[in-house]
Design a protein around this motif. Structure first.
Motif, short mmCIF file in Angstrom:
data_model
loop_
_atom_site.label_atom_id
_atom_site.label_comp_id
_atom_site.label_asym_id
_atom_site.label_seq_id
_atom_site.Cartn_x
_atom_site.Cartn_y
_atom_site.Cartn_z
N TRP A 63 0.82 -1.33 -0.09
CA TRP A 63 -0.07 -0.20 -0.09
C TRP A 63 0.98 1.05 -0.10
CZ3 TRP A 63 -5.48 0.59 1.35
CH2 TRP A 63 -6.03 -0.55 1.59
N HIS A 64 0.50 2.31 -0.58
CA HIS A 64 1.15 3.65 -0.37
C HIS A 64 0.78 3.91 0.99
CE1 HIS A 64 -0.12 4.51 -4.66
NE2 HIS A 64 1.02 4.84 -4.83
N THR A 65 1.71 4.48 1.75
CA THR A 65 1.58 4.85 3.13
C THR A 65 0.35 5.56 3.60
OG1 THR A 65 4.09 4.62 3.33
CG2 THR A 65 2.99 5.74 5.02
N ARG A 66 0.13 6.71 2.69
CA ARG A 66 -0.91 7.55 2.96
C ARG A 66 -2.17 6.81 2.51
NH1 ARG A 66 -4.55 10.65 0.63
NH2 ARG A 66 -5.08 12.85 1.33
N CYS A 67 -2.31 5.91 1.75
CA CYS A 67 -3.48 5.12 1.48
C CYS A 67 -3.97 4.34 2.78
CB CYS A 67 -3.37 4.51 0.41
SG CYS A 67 -3.51 5.41 -1.01
N TRP A 68 -2.88 3.64 3.16
CA TRP A 68 -3.23 2.85 4.39
C TRP A 68 -3.54 3.69 5.50
CZ3 TRP A 68 -4.56 -1.70 5.55
CH2 TRP A 68 -4.51 -2.19 6.80
N ARG A 69 -3.08 4.87 5.79
CA ARG A 69 -3.38 5.71 6.89
C ARG A 69 -4.92 6.26 6.95
NH1 ARG A 69 1.53 9.64 6.29
NH2 ARG A 69 3.01 8.44 7.14
N ILE A 70 -5.31 6.30 5.66
CA ILE A 70 -6.62 6.69 5.55
C ILE A 70 -7.83 5.69 5.43
CG2 ILE A 70 -6.37 8.96 4.65
CD1 ILE A 70 -7.02 8.15 1.83
N GLU A 71 -7.04 4.27 5.09
CA GLU A 71 -8.19 2.95 5.16
C GLU A 71 -8.94 2.96 6.46
OE1 GLU A 71 -9.84 -0.47 3.59
OE2 GLU A 71 -8.86 1.26 2.56
N PRO A 72 -10.28 2.70 6.36
CA PRO A 72 -10.98 2.63 7.73
C PRO A 72 -10.54 1.11 8.22
CG PRO A 72 -12.30 2.58 5.75
CD PRO A 72 -11.00 2.59 5.29
#
Length: 72
Positions: A63-72
């Motif tokens: 995952w992109h780090t940012r995408c993982w952070r915003i994943e619920p």
């Protein structure tokens, strides 16, 4: 640097992958975009896979780090 994270979808093992060790191109399941080689990101897999640890590792995703952070 591996860590466990709790999300609504379950408990996940999250391992950072630094730019130097990112040797392949991956598709981020969060946004569908490309993670180019040489780009730092995270590798994620379930800690509670019903078929066990080997199955969980075989289904790990990058995952992109940012995408993982915003994943619920």
């Amino acid at each position: 640097m591996k860590r466990t994270e709790q999300k609504r979808s379950g408990t996940w093992m999250v391992q950072p992958s630094g730019a130097a060790s990112a040797e392949k191109v991956y598709t981020c399941p969060g946004c569908g975009g490309t993670i180019a080689s040489g780009v730092a990101h995270v590798v994620v897999w379930r800690t509670d896979h019903f078929l066990g640890d080997d199955a969980a590792l075989s289904e790990r995703r990058h995952w992109h780090t940012r995408c993982w952070r915003i994943e619920p």
